[in-house]
Structures are given as structure tokens and as C-alpha cells.
Design an enzyme around this catalytic site. Structure first.
Site, mmCIF file in Angstrom:
data_model
loop_
_atom_site.group_PDB
_atom_site.id
_atom_site.type_symbol
_atom_site.label_atom_id
_atom_site.label_comp_id
_atom_site.label_asym_id
_atom_site.label_seq_id
_atom_site.Cartn_x
_atom_site.Cartn_y
_atom_site.Cartn_z
ATOM 1 N N ASN A 113 0.925 -1.033 -0.163
ATOM 2 C CA ASN A 113 0.035 -0.062 0.231
ATOM 3 C C ASN A 113 0.834 1.375 0.079
ATOM 4 O O ASN A 113 2.305 1.172 0.424
ATOM 5 C CB ASN A 113 -0.883 0.129 1.146
ATOM 6 C CG ASN A 113 -2.134 -0.880 1.276
ATOM 7 O OD1 ASN A 113 -2.221 -1.695 0.067
ATOM 8 N ND2 ASN A 113 -2.837 -0.568 1.902
ATOM 9 N N CYS A 114 0.103 1.964 -0.474
ATOM 10 C CA CYS A 114 0.866 3.556 -0.406
ATOM 11 C C CYS A 114 1.442 3.963 1.023
ATOM 12 O O CYS A 114 0.739 3.746 1.981
ATOM 13 C CB CYS A 114 0.062 4.694 -1.144
ATOM 14 S SG CYS A 114 -0.879 5.668 0.001
ATOM 15 N N PRO A 115 2.562 4.380 1.084
ATOM 16 C CA PRO A 115 3.327 5.135 -0.030
ATOM 17 C C PRO A 115 4.525 4.027 -0.336
ATOM 18 O O PRO A 115 5.398 4.325 -1.049
ATOM 19 C CB PRO A 115 4.136 6.347 0.467
ATOM 20 C CG PRO A 115 4.134 5.724 2.051
ATOM 21 C CD PRO A 115 3.140 5.007 2.269
ATOM 22 N N ASP A 157 -2.359 -1.262 -5.663
ATOM 23 C CA ASP A 157 -3.006 -0.298 -4.947
ATOM 24 C C ASP A 157 -3.694 0.697 -5.861
ATOM 25 O O ASP A 157 -2.582 1.392 -6.577
ATOM 26 C CB ASP A 157 -1.900 0.174 -3.916
ATOM 27 C CG ASP A 157 -2.493 1.461 -3.070
ATOM 28 O OD1 ASP A 157 -3.862 1.716 -3.060
ATOM 29 O OD2 ASP A 157 -1.779 2.272 -2.504
#
Lengths: 77, 388
Positions: free
Chosen positions: A14-16, A41
């Protein structure tokens, strides 16, 4: 189109993290090299567009297939 | 014979799981918790220590006083788990056989992994680090402060932003705000990874005169010049660098071959079982799950692990699943706070920062010590979602 120099698989992250891993991976490449990134994502789409604009690297391809986003980034020369 | 359950780690997840397991299973289980220090530390408090609002003693309690009487506490380091034999080997030479194992060993900071970080920056991720930062802030007479993240994942994702707001207020109170410049370094093109939270805090950061440097992923620090360099190739000079160090899983996870490359335990996102094992569970920071590493995560995971282990022991069908629930307070300074509540499916919709949530956070900081030994999870007002 020249061949991809390296593929970065960040599926499931998932980000970042996809951006961080891309920033790390692109450092290892030479100017003009292509980096392919595979991510799951959905937030990666706006993030990669903004990141390439901000850093001057070029987003040369982006597509989506079965929930996997594929980006090809050309390292700025 | 009672089932032998061994829990590695006496943090939030381990302590809560131990108390809930003995409550649920009574004489059907013998619960042993292994912790290297025997002291329980309330880690969210480090932030207050760094800003001179709390002392270290307030943050720790003897783990024994937080455990139900029927839980055994072994103060020793677990060195290696032999999953084939079902045995935990201890540093002092002893060993503990188990039928069910809960890995609640948390995370550790490894600042040495980023060049220059140890000598050239401060952090509030250990008690020693928070005290060192507190002293550096006391000496600070104005200048450039940069706050950023030097490794992902890290504990308590909102903490750097909270620190930013709180240090801004701290400098104002000391009358040196106008001589100082505060910059938040973000790995993305916004202040915070979660979009809704980012939208909420960005205007407040602007109001307080905090600059945001986007797409700044820390590569190295040069302690002699006080310069921080990003992977993106940017260099910034700073008078006080506050950088969250990289984190790794625990040494025992790595030594036992239970972790991935970062030392995180590959964990099923719903059942919280270690991949490939029916009787090994992971909880809290120790997992590889792509959710916040925070006490609240461990809090909400503990009942799921307890219910799953109880089902295995009683031979009933396991029902409980972890839905990804997390709750984080986010202090925005000036005695105001907001709260981020979310799960796998629902992103947070944080309320406008208010004194109500600021008091809520302080109340939580205190009732934590009361609810943990009872194996209770405090519910916050307006919170409809339940764990599992």
C-alpha cells in the site's frame, strides 16, 4: 520502444511503499532506462502521475489488467 | 491436561491476549508470556516526553501488575522458536514447549540502516531517543526544523504530523516561533498517506506556517553539514532534523525463520495465523499486514486471536476474523485533536479537530492502564464498528 531494464513488483503493498520502492529502484538505473512497476494499490495511479511530474522522470505507459496496474517509467536524462 | 499457550512479547497485543485467553479458557489453558524486560511501556507517550510534557516513569509499569494472576510471566528473551518441535528456546538456557504460539514481539528501530541518521538526526521512537530530542529542543534557539520519515513501514503513521503540530506550538510558547522554520518532508505529494486525513491537516499546517516538501524520500544524512538528501535527489540543510528511523521485525522472528525480508511475520489478514501454520498466530507490529503499526491495531487483533485459539482448543468452528480495524488519535496542537478510524474496507472520515478529541486522547492515555489488566477494550464515543 526499448526493452524494460528492470521490473519492480510491488503488488500487495500500500501507499506510500510503491513510490518509495520506485524511488529506490530508479536510482540504480541509467538515464533513459525503462522501469516497469506492477502494483495493486489503486492509489498508485494518481501517485505515479504526480511523482513522475514532480521528479521529471517520464511516465511512458500505464495500463490496468485484472486489478494489476502496470506503469513504465523512463529515467530522466 | 490444559493446552499450553506461549505468548512472545508483553506489549499491548501480548498482554491483552494473555488476559483474554485466561478469562476465556480458565483451566483449559496454561498461558505463559515471555518478555525480555518485564516492563510494559506505553509507547504513544514518547511524543510527550520529547516535548517535555511527560517524564519516562509515567510511561512504564511492571508487566506483572498488568497480568491476571493465572498468567505466568517469564522475564527472559526468547531466542529461537523451533516450530517443528513446538518449543521456544530462551536466552538463559530454558525452554518452553507450546501447543499454540502467539508472536507479539513488535518492531524495533534500526537507525543504523540509513547513512548518517544516528549521528545527524533525532527521533522519538525509543525513550532514550525522546529524551535526547527533548534536550536538543531545549537548546534550540531558532532555525530550521525538518521532520520526516526515513523508512517504511514505521509505527504510528500520524506521529510525524502530530509532532509537527506540537513542536510548532512548543516554539510559539517559547517565543522563538518567528525565528524558526518548520518543514514536513513527505514521501508522497501530500502531507499524509491517507487522503481524507491529508485533506484535513493540510490547511491547518498552512495556517501554522508549516512548509511541506513533497516526494522527499530520505536517502542519507550528512551530520557534519546537517544536510538531508532524498532519493529524488534533493538536498536540504537543517538545524534540527527529526527523522523516524527505519523499523524491522524482532530478532527472534528473524532467528526462527518466521519472518520475511524485513523481519515481519507473513500473516493471514483475516485469521491472523502465520502462513502455513495452524497453531502460530501473529499480532500487532510483528505482522506483515499492510495496515498501521499501532497499539490500537494490536488491541483490535487480540480478541480475534483469542477466539481462534479457543476454537482450536474446544474443537469448535472458528468464527472470528480481523476486519483491519485501527483507531489513531491525531493531535493538531492548540489542545485539539482528531481521530482516524478505519478498517480494510472503509477509509477514515476524520472529524474536525476539537478539544473533545484532545481530552479523549488524554483520557485514553490514562484509562489504558485500567482496561488492559481487565482485558477490556475501551470504546470511544460514536464508535459503532466492533472488532472482528
Amino acid at each position: 520502444m526499448s526493452a524494460v531494464a528492470k521490473t519492480l513488483d510491488v503488488k500487495g503493498l500500500n501507499c506510500p511503499l510503491p513510490i518509495v520502492k520506485t524511488a529506490q529502484a530508479i536510482k540504480e538505473l541509467a538515464a533513459g532506462d525503462l522501469l516497469e512497476i506492477l502494483a495493486t494499490d489503486p492509489g498508485a495511479v494518481p501517485d505515479f502521475n504526480a511523482w513522475t511530474k514532480s521528479t521529471g522522470n517520464e511516465l511512458v505507459e500505464q495500463s490496468e489488467e485484472a486489478g494489476v496496474y502496470r506503469f513504465v517509467v523512463k529515467k530522466k536524462g | 491436561m490444559p493446552a499450553r499457550i506461549v505468548i512472545l512479547g508483553g506489549g499491548v497485543g501480548g498482554t491483552l491476549a494473555a488476559n483474554l485467553l485466561t478469562k476465556e479458557l480458565g483451566r483449559d489453558a496454561k498461558v505463559t508470556i515471555v518478555d525480555p524486560t518485564g516492563m510494559h511501556v506505553y509507547q504513544p507517550g514518547y511524543l510527550y516526553v520529547a516535548l517535555g510534557q511527560a517524564n519516562g516513569q509515567w510511561l512504564s509499569r511492571d508487566e506483572r501488575t498488568l497480568l491476571r494472576r493465572d498468567v505466568d510471566l517469564v522475564v527472559d528473551a526468547a531466542e529461537r522458536v523451533d516450530t517443528d518441535a513446538g518449543i521456544v528456546h530462551l536466552r538463559a538456557g530454558g525452554s518452553l514447549p507450546y501447543d499454540h504460539l502467539v508472536v507479539a514481539t513488535g518492531s524495533r528501530v534500526v537507525p543504523e540502516q540509513v547513512p548518517g541518521l544516528v549521528e545527524g538526526s533525532y527521533h522519538f521512537y525509543t525513550l532514550e531517543g525522546a529524551i535526547r530530542l527533548r534536550e536538543a529542543l531545549r537548546q534550540f534557539r531558532g532555525g530550521r526544523i525538518h521532520i520526516g520519515i526515513a523508512g517504511i513501514p514505521y509505527k504510528c503513521p500520524p506521529a510525524p504530523i502530530e509532532f509537527t503540530f506540537m513542536v510548532e506550538e512548543y516554539l510559539r510558547k517559547r517565543g522563538i516561533r518567528d525565528r524558526s522554520e518548520i518543514t514536513l518532508l513527505s514521501p508522497l505529494n501530500r502531507a499524509f498517506t491517507i487522503e481524507s486525513a491529508s485533506k484535513l491537516v493540510t490547511p491547518i499546517l498552512e495556517q501554522r506556517g508549516v512548509k511541506i516538501e513533497t516526494f522527499f524520500n530520505v536517502e542519507s544524512v550528512d551530520p557534519s553539514s546537517g544536510t538531508v538528501t532524498s532519493l529524488e535527489g534533493q538536498k536540504l540543510e537543517s538545524d534540527l532534523l527529526v527523522l523516524v528511523p527505519p523499523h524491522r521485525g524482532s530478532a527472534v522472528v528473524e532467528a526462527s525463520g518466521l519472518g520475511d525480508a524485513g523481519g515481519w511475520v507473513p500473516t493471514d489478514r483475516m485469521t491472523l495465523q502465520r502462513e502455513g501454520f495452524e497453531n502460530v498466530f501473529a499480532i500487532g507490529d510483528a505482522t506483515n499486514l499492510p495496515i498501521s503499526k499501532s497499539g490500537s491495531t494490536a488491541h483490535f487483533e487480540a480478541p480475534v486471536v483469542v477466539s481462534r485459539i479457543a476454537s482450536l482448543i474446544k474443537g469448535t468452528a472458528p468464527k472470528a476474523n480481523y476486519g483491519g480495524r485501527v483507531m489513531c488519535f491525531l493531535e493538531t496542537g492548540n489542545r485539539k485533536s482528531t481521530v482516524l478510524r478505519f478498517d480494510y474496507e472503509n477509509p477514515p472520515t476524520p472529524p474536525k479537530p476539537s478539544t473533545f478529541w484532545h481530552i479523549g486522547k488524554w483520557m485514553f492515555n490514562r484509562i489504558y492502564w485500567v482496561t488492559l489488566p481487565q482485558g477490556r477494550i475501551p470504546e470511544m464515543p460514536g464508535d459503532k464498528r466492533r472488532a472482528g
